[in-house]
Design a protein around this motif. Sequence first.
Motif, PDB file in Angstrom:
ATOM      1  N   GLU A   1      11.314  11.626  -5.757  1.00 42.81           N
ATOM      2  CA  GLU A   1      10.207  10.790  -6.203  1.00 42.81           C
ATOM      3  C   GLU A   1       9.942  11.021  -7.686  1.00 42.81           C
ATOM      4  N   LYS A   2      10.199  10.008  -8.489  1.00 53.33           N
ATOM      5  CA  LYS A   2      10.062  10.142  -9.942  1.00 53.33           C
ATOM      6  C   LYS A   2       8.606  10.104 -10.399  1.00 53.33           C
ATOM      7  N   ASP A   3       7.763   9.487  -9.598  1.00 55.30           N
ATOM      8  CA  ASP A   3       6.352   9.361  -9.965  1.00 55.30           C
ATOM      9  C   ASP A   3       5.591  10.593  -9.479  1.00 55.30           C
ATOM     10  N   SER A   4       5.335  11.521 -10.392  1.00 64.05           N
ATOM     11  CA  SER A   4       4.662  12.769 -10.021  1.00 64.05           C
ATOM     12  C   SER A   4       3.167  12.597  -9.782  1.00 64.05           C
ATOM     13  N   SER A   5       2.663  11.367  -9.984  1.00 68.32           N
ATOM     14  CA  SER A   5       1.230  11.136  -9.782  1.00 68.32           C
ATOM     15  C   SER A   5       0.908  10.720  -8.348  1.00 68.32           C
ATOM     16  N   THR A   6       1.918  10.517  -7.518  1.00 69.55           N
ATOM     17  CA  THR A   6       1.644  10.114  -6.142  1.00 69.55           C
ATOM     18  C   THR A   6       0.902  11.223  -5.404  1.00 69.55           C
ATOM     19  N   GLU A   7       0.109  10.840  -4.428  1.00 65.80           N
ATOM     20  CA  GLU A   7      -0.717  11.814  -3.707  1.00 65.80           C
ATOM     21  C   GLU A   7       0.137  12.856  -2.991  1.00 65.80           C
TER      22      GLU A   7
ATOM     23  N   HIS B   1       3.213  13.805  -3.760  1.00 70.56           N
ATOM     24  CA  HIS B   1       3.867  14.668  -4.754  1.00 70.56           C
ATOM     25  C   HIS B   1       2.908  15.760  -5.205  1.00 70.56           C
ATOM     26  N   GLN B   2       1.688  15.383  -5.544  1.00 74.93           N
ATOM     27  CA  GLN B   2       0.710  16.355  -6.016  1.00 74.93           C
ATOM     28  C   GLN B   2       0.316  17.325  -4.909  1.00 74.93           C
TER      29      GLN B   2
END
Length: 222
Positions: A192-198, A200-201
């Motif tokens: 997952e490239k988008d580290s802002s996803t819930e 991921h965090q």
Amino acid sequence: MPATPVYIICSPRPQVGKTLLARLLAEFLLLKNGNVAAFDVNLKEPSLLDYLPGITETADVTDTYGKMQLMDRVIVDDGLAKVIDLGFHAFDEFFKMTEEIGLLKEAARRHVAPQILFVADTDRVSARAHEMLRGQIPRMNLITVDNEYVVRGELPAAMEGGRLFRLPALPGFLKTYIDRLTFSFTGYLRQEKDSSTELHQWTRRNYIAFRELELSLILQRS
């Protein structure tokens, strides 16, 4: 050298997120160290073996042979972290055994550091089990896990006093997503490239919390 850690994840209650925590911890240790040994002491599926078959083996504590076989595998200072996913059905028998054999003293003698992660709930069974562990397990070895998805509020006062590990709640649709047998937390972080996803965090936050848990163990032993 730091003692070899053994993480015993337990609860006398089913469906409190115990196996989820074991999965997270095992994947973190595998990512950080390159290897980990996990033991699945459960009756119902899906269990840790279903999620992480490559690093997990089943164990049984219903008879003396099974108990000794498990202890021989985990109470050894080989530098390999161990994770035990202890099913609720085996809770009483397991801790009766650890008291009888003097597990903590034997572990200390062998340079092994057991960490008991008790996944809390608000019912009487959990309260009695936690009280029993407080009488049996030194404060530095007992960690109460506040799974916010299960507790949904404040922990019982009697469980607030010692070491705490807080497992944040995830929305229901994400919980369904991570419950798939093919899902990997580390794989998700990598893909997952988008580290802002819930998710991921949430995963990163738990991995960081596990790292802090490791550091506290090292400091205790230094």
